[in-house]
Design a protein around this motif. Structure first.
Motif, PDB file in Angstrom:
ATOM      1  N   VAL A 106       0.856  -1.189   0.000  1.00  0.00           N
ATOM      2  CA  VAL A 106       0.000   0.000   0.000  1.00  0.00           C
ATOM      3  C   VAL A 106       0.890   1.235   0.000  1.00  0.00           C
ATOM      4  O   VAL A 106       1.864   1.311   0.754  1.00  0.00           O
TER       5      VAL A 106
ATOM      6  N   PHE B 208      -4.417   6.540  -2.089  1.00  0.00           N
ATOM      7  CA  PHE B 208      -4.003   5.307  -1.418  1.00  0.00           C
ATOM      8  C   PHE B 208      -4.351   4.136  -2.316  1.00  0.00           C
ATOM      9  O   PHE B 208      -5.516   3.846  -2.569  1.00  0.00           O
ATOM     10  N   SER B 209      -3.326   3.468  -2.811  1.00  0.00           N
ATOM     11  CA  SER B 209      -3.513   2.343  -3.722  1.00  0.00           C
ATOM     12  C   SER B 209      -2.588   1.205  -3.308  1.00  0.00           C
ATOM     13  O   SER B 209      -1.578   1.421  -2.637  1.00  0.00           O
ATOM     14  N   LYS B 210      -2.958   0.015  -3.748  1.00  0.00           N
ATOM     15  CA  LYS B 210      -2.143  -1.164  -3.470  1.00  0.00           C
ATOM     16  C   LYS B 210      -1.704  -1.759  -4.795  1.00  0.00           C
ATOM     17  O   LYS B 210      -2.499  -1.908  -5.713  1.00  0.00           O
TER      18      LYS B 210
ATOM     19  N   PRO C 180      -4.048   5.493   5.721  1.00  0.00           N
ATOM     20  CA  PRO C 180      -4.491   4.765   4.526  1.00  0.00           C
ATOM     21  C   PRO C 180      -5.892   4.193   4.737  1.00  0.00           C
ATOM     22  O   PRO C 180      -6.268   3.845   5.853  1.00  0.00           O
TER      23      PRO C 180
ATOM     24  N   PRO D  81      -7.654  -0.645   0.366  1.00  0.00           N
ATOM     25  CA  PRO D  81      -7.380  -0.007  -0.931  1.00  0.00           C
ATOM     26  C   PRO D  81      -7.418  -1.026  -2.051  1.00  0.00           C
ATOM     27  O   PRO D  81      -7.072  -2.194  -1.872  1.00  0.00           O
TER      28      PRO D  81
END
Length: 246
Positions: free
Chosen positions: A39, A145-147, A74, A78
């Motif tokens: 993340v 916020f990305s994974k 976060p 995500p």
């Protein structure tokens, strides 16, 4: 919501654990590492493990300072992006920190790894989009916020505000071929009236400078290369410091 950083984790700690994210641990003198299922905050460039501890090597802040800071939390779940190539993130920090602390490391990773994809925040500021356009860099935009299934990051130097001479050389080699050199020099005042940190007397100061033949520049209205050309070609005076314009 903002939260205080209560814990950090190093790449070595991650390598000894069975929990994700997994990392290809760098050897001595290696300037980047690759994380799996990680993340990231695409605005700051901070990466987090499954407990949302900040991975130390993804921060420009020394660990002792990082734990005193408040950063956005976060989101709990995500979305995971499994792109067709390992990408490298270009954070969306404020202009000075982006230029001096973030960009050189990312450029060096791109050169070494020959990446063809760059990941950026979906609300990235104009100077970042200008940079990507000027150098015709292939990029994708994602939520803050990305994974990611795979992500390559430069190892941050943890020396906020202290320009590294090697990084300055990287920036010069990158941007100088794009600049236009002029022979005549003029006095230019870089204004903060349309930005932040403008002192109360700035409007009066500008009037006096204009009466003496100075030109006034509002950098936030200019594209990135035009800004650099002004700094490169003219005698400039910026009240309230170099940081923050863009």
């Amino acid at each position: 919501a903002p939260w205080s950083v209560h814990s950090t984790i190093s790449l070595k700690e991650i390598s000894r654990s069975n929990s994700k994210p997994k990392s290809l641990i760098p050897k001595n003198n290696i300037t980047s590492f690759t994380l799996e299922n990680v993340v990231i905050d695409l605005k700051s460039g901070h990466c987090f493990d499954t407990n949302y501890s900040v991975i130390q090597e993804t921060s420009n802040w020394p660990v002792s300072d990082l734990t005193k800071r408040t950063i956005p939390r976060p989101i709990t779940t995500p979305r995971t992006y499994g792109v067709d190539t390992v990408g490298v993130v270009l954070p969306s920090n404020g202009f000075y920190h982006w230029l001096i602390e973030d960009l050189p490391g990312v450029i060096n990773v791109v050169k070494q790894k020959n990446h063809t994809k760059m990941f950026v925040y979906q609300n990235a500021p104009r100077y970042i989009l200008d940079f990507l356009s000027i150098f015709e860099i292939d990029f994708q935009q994602f939520p803050r916020f990305s994974k990611f299934a795979n992500l390559t990051m430069p190892i941050r130097q943890q020396n906020v505000g202290k320009p590294n001479m090697s990084d300055i050389s990287t920036l010069k080699n990158l941007f100088f071929p794009k600049l236009t050199k002029r022979n005549n020099l003029e006095n230019v005042y870089i204004s903060r009236l349309k930005s932040n940190r403008s002192p109360k007397f700035e409007r009066e100061l500008q009037s006096q400078l204009i009466s003496k033949g100075w030109k006034i520049a509002y950098l936030e209205e200019m594209d990135l290369i035009t800004q650099f050309n002004i700094i490169h070609n003219f005698y400039c005076y910026l009240l309230a410091g170099f940081w923050g314009f863009g």
